[in-house]
Structures are given as structure tokens and as C-alpha cells.
Design an enzyme around this catalytic site. Structure first.
Site, PDB file in Angstrom:
ATOM      1  N   LYS A 195     -86.050 -70.850  58.774  1.00 38.70           N
ATOM      2  CA  LYS A 195     -85.478 -70.459  57.666  1.00 38.70           C
ATOM      3  C   LYS A 195     -86.610 -70.850  56.530  1.00 38.70           C
ATOM      4  O   LYS A 195     -86.966 -72.047  56.288  1.00 38.70           O
ATOM      5  CB  LYS A 195     -84.289 -71.287  57.284  1.00 38.70           C
ATOM      6  CG  LYS A 195     -83.820 -70.960  55.856  1.00 38.70           C
ATOM      7  CD  LYS A 195     -82.479 -71.359  55.929  1.00 38.70           C
ATOM      8  CE  LYS A 195     -81.743 -71.190  54.715  1.00 38.70           C
ATOM      9  NZ  LYS A 195     -80.228 -71.921  54.375  1.00 38.70           N
ATOM     10  N   LYS A 248     -85.246 -66.072  59.050  1.00 41.28           N
ATOM     11  CA  LYS A 248     -84.655 -65.554  57.461  1.00 41.28           C
ATOM     12  C   LYS A 248     -85.456 -66.125  56.457  1.00 41.28           C
ATOM     13  O   LYS A 248     -86.188 -67.221  56.375  1.00 41.28           O
ATOM     14  CB  LYS A 248     -83.236 -66.636  57.622  1.00 41.28           C
ATOM     15  CG  LYS A 248     -82.520 -66.395  56.141  1.00 41.28           C
ATOM     16  CD  LYS A 248     -81.418 -67.554  56.114  1.00 41.28           C
ATOM     17  CE  LYS A 248     -80.921 -67.351  54.797  1.00 41.28           C
ATOM     18  NZ  LYS A 248     -79.740 -68.139  54.573  1.00 41.28           N
TER      19      LYS A 248
HETATM   20  C1  PBG Z   1     -77.210 -72.333  52.677  1.00 42.53           C
HETATM   21  C2  PBG Z   1     -77.888 -70.725  52.627  1.00 42.53           C
HETATM   22  C3  PBG Z   1     -78.518 -70.020  52.120  1.00 42.53           C
HETATM   23  C4  PBG Z   1     -78.482 -68.800  52.512  1.00 42.53           C
HETATM   24  C5  PBG Z   1     -77.676 -68.843  53.830  1.00 42.53           C
HETATM   25  N1  PBG Z   1     -77.229 -70.118  53.822  1.00 42.53           N
HETATM   26  C6  PBG Z   1     -78.958 -70.386  50.767  1.00 42.53           C
HETATM   27  C7  PBG Z   1     -80.299 -71.406  50.671  1.00 42.53           C
HETATM   28  O1  PBG Z   1     -80.519 -72.158  51.697  1.00 42.53           O
HETATM   29  O2  PBG Z   1     -80.180 -71.705  49.571  1.00 42.53           O
HETATM   30  C8  PBG Z   1     -79.107 -67.655  51.937  1.00 42.53           C
HETATM   31  C9  PBG Z   1     -78.626 -66.274  52.204  1.00 42.53           C
HETATM   32  C10 PBG Z   1     -78.795 -65.027  51.249  1.00 42.53           C
HETATM   33  O3  PBG Z   1     -79.920 -65.215  50.590  1.00 42.53           O
HETATM   34  O4  PBG Z   1     -78.569 -64.195  51.773  1.00 42.53           O
HETATM   35  N2  PBG Z   1     -78.197 -73.269  53.084  1.00 42.53           N
END
Ligand code: PBG
Length: 322
Positions: A195, A248
Site C-alpha cells: 500500500k 494499492k
Molecule cells: C485506510 C484506508 C485508506 C484507503 C483504504 N483504506 C486511506 C488511507 O490509507 O489514507 C484508500 C481507499 C481509496 O482511496 O479508495 N487506511
């Protein structure tokens, strides 16, 4: 072997030939639909930066779930918007928390629908970070305990898959051990392995009301410059017990999707995130892009890169189009 003996256009001549030659296909079977579950009664709050997406309270979730089933979508991914935030994220692992209640309600309505829950503390922390904060630092090992409690409480509520998205080291092992200890050895872990600290999460943070109150997430989410590190993250998560790994965002990281698939051969999900959604939506609203054609092309590219599963806010549209 060259022109004019070979002509690549031969195989593109008719629609049927093109259909036969297609290497990749999208299917509703591969899609996961994210839902934002809000505390409160009769909430149906549109998310401005994500047209077509809404925060829904549990009562309003059920008609949505019926629609999702009718469209043949196999799975939903739940994010919670709790009424209460504090520095221990206590509503994240409360049996009566918004996600726990939503999971129970969905499973009552649609027992066969696969329910995936996001396991992360940022929506539940008053400071908006994904872990425990001490002296301005996000503390890894203390966070693991809370994540494990959260995952177990989701499994107790009936979640089929828990999806840790916090990027703490060791969380998959901590969650696997806690699930197994509590009798949930069949609960699946879908780890947000790679991520990235991405600006494409902007609209989501409005949707989930989870922006960090200070600093940023760069000390735990990955540097967008790194692809090999993403492979190492995925391999570590697999060692710790992840059943599905994830990359992601998806579109800006298709090379990473491909590398992680090639190196792990594990089931791979890719998250087509909120900013990627908002871009096409905004351009389409201006008449600058054809939404449907662009979405089909974008999601197909995620599949072609090697993703088995795609998490997308277009899931309902796509299932209808397919
Ligand atoms: C929470 C989380 C996030 C997303 C999914 N889970 C945001 C972040 O890490 O700031 C982003 C999903 C999206 O942008 O569609 N940690």
C-alpha cells in the site's frame, strides 16, 4: 516472418475474430464493491468527490445489498464511520461497533455474500493515523494488539475475510495468531501488502472522514518509487499467513501488480482507488472522456497486469455493463 507475409491486422478484421483473440476478460466474479457504513439512522450521504458513492447507515445498507446480489457481485468491502473516535480506537473492536453491526445485518440478509472488512484504525483514532501514537510517533508493536482485536471482532460478527490496510510490520502474523486462537482458523486474510503513500486516496479520506490530523502516512505506507520493496512486502505477508495479497493503488502501479503476481503466484487483489475513480468521473462529467469505455479499459488493464480481484467503486456499473 515479416511483412508482407505476416499482417497483424488479419486477426483484427472482424468483431468475432477480435472476440476470439482476446487474452483477458473482465467478469463480475472478480469484483469487490466497497461500502461506507455510517453510524446513525437513515443516513444516505452522497460523497462529493466520489459521485455515485454514499455513506449509508445500516438500514439503508440492506436495499443496497439486495441490489449487489441481484447484479451477481460476489463480495463487499466494508469501511466504518463510527460516532466516536479516541486515542485507543476503542470503537474499532467494539462488538457493537458500526462495522460489526453492519456485518451481522448483511449476513442475516445475504448469507452467501462474501463480507470483507477493512482492518485499520485511522477511522477510529482521534488523530486519524493508522496506529497508536506516542510522542508524535506511530508505534508499531502496540498497534498490532489493537489490529488483532479488531480482526477477531469482525470475524466474530461473521466477516469472511479481514483486510488489514494499516501497513504496520507483523500485523498479518498477529492477526492470524489471534484468529486461530479464537477459533477462526477459516477466516481469510487479504493483506494490503503493498500500500503506497498515495495522493490518490484524497477523496476516500473525505468519504471515511479519516485524514491524519498531523503529518502524513509516509512512515508506514510505501514510497511510490519502490517496486522491489513491494515484492518483499508481499512475500513477508505470505510468510506471515496472508491468503490474498494486494497492491494499492492499481492504475499508477500496474508494474507492481505484475511483479507481485509473477514473484508470488498468490491470489492478488488490486485496489482501483478513490482518486482514480474521481479522475475519470470528473472528466466524464465535463464531457471530456467516455466513462464506460474508459472504465472498461482501465479495469481490463488491471486484470491484464495480473490481478485476480479488483476492488472498484465502479463494481455495480461494471456488473451491469457485463
Ligand atoms: C485506510 C484506508 C485508506 C484507503 C483504504 N483504506 C486511506 C488511507 O490509507 O489514507 C484508500 C481507499 C481509496 O482511496 O479508495 N487506511
Amino acid at each position: 516472418m515479416y511483412f508482407p507475409t505476416y499482417r497483424m491486422r488479419r486477426m483484427r478484421r472482424t468483431p468475432t475474430l477480435r472476440r476470439m483473440m482476446r487474452e483477458t476478460a473482465l467478469s463480475p466474479d472478480d469484483l469487490i464493491y466497497p461500502l461506507f457504513v455510517s453510524h446513525g439512522e437513515n443516513v444516505k450521504r452522497p460523497i462529493a468527490s466520489m459521485p455515485g458513492c454514499e455513506q449509508l447507515s445500516i438500514g439503508n445498507l440492506l436495499p443496497e445489498v439486495r441490489e449487489i446480489q441481484r447484479l451477481g457481485i460476489p463480495a463487499v468491502l466494508l469501511f466504518g464511520i463510527p460516532s466516536h473516535k479516541d486515542s485507543a480506537a476503542s470503537s474499532a473492536y467494539d462488538a457493537e461497533g458500526v462495522v460489526q453491526l453492519a456485518v451481522r445485518a448483511i449476513k442475516d440478509e445475504a448469507p452467501d455474500l462474501v463480507v470483507i472488512t477493512d482492518v485499520c484504525l485511522c477511522e477510529y483514532m482521534d488523530h486519524g493515523h493508522c496506529g497508536v501514537v506516542q510522542d508524535g510517533e506511530i508505534v508499531n508493536d502496540m498497534t498490532l494488539e489493537l489490529l488483532a482485536k479488531m480482526a477477531v471482532s469482525h470475524a466474530e460478527a461473521g466477516a469472511d475475510i479481514v483486510a488489514p490496510s494499516d501497513m504496520m510490520d507483523g500485523r498479518v502474523a498477529a492477526i492470524r495468531a489471534a484468529l486461530d486462537d479464537d477459533g477462526f482458523s477459516d477466516s481469510v486474510i487479504m493483506a494490503y501488502s503493498a500500500k503506497f503513500a498515495s495522493a490518490f486516496y484524497g477523496p476516500f479520506r473525505d468519504a471515511a472522514e479519516s485524514p491524519p490530523m498531523f503529518g502524513d502516512r509516509k512512515s508506514y505506507q510505501m514510497d511510490p518509487a519502490n517496486g522491489e520493496e513491494a515484492v518483499r512486502e508481499a512475500l513477508l505477508d505470505i510468510e506471515e499467513g496472508a491468503d490474498i495479497v494486494m497492491v494499492k493503488p492499481a492504475l499508477a502501479y500496474l508494474d507492481v501488480v505484475k511483479m507481485v503476481k509473477q514473484e508470488t503466484k498468490f491470489p492478488l487483489a488490486a485496489y482501483n482507488v478513490s482518486g482514480e475513480y474521481a479522475m475519470i468521473k470528473a472528466a466524464a462529467a465535463k464531457g471530456w472522456l467516455d466513462e464506460r469505455a474508459c472504465v472498461m479499459e482501465a479495469l481490463l488493464s488491471i486484470k491484464r497486469a495480473g490481478a485476480d480481484l479488483i476492488i472498484s467503486y465502479w463494481t455495480k456499473d461494471l456488473a451491469g455493463w457485463l
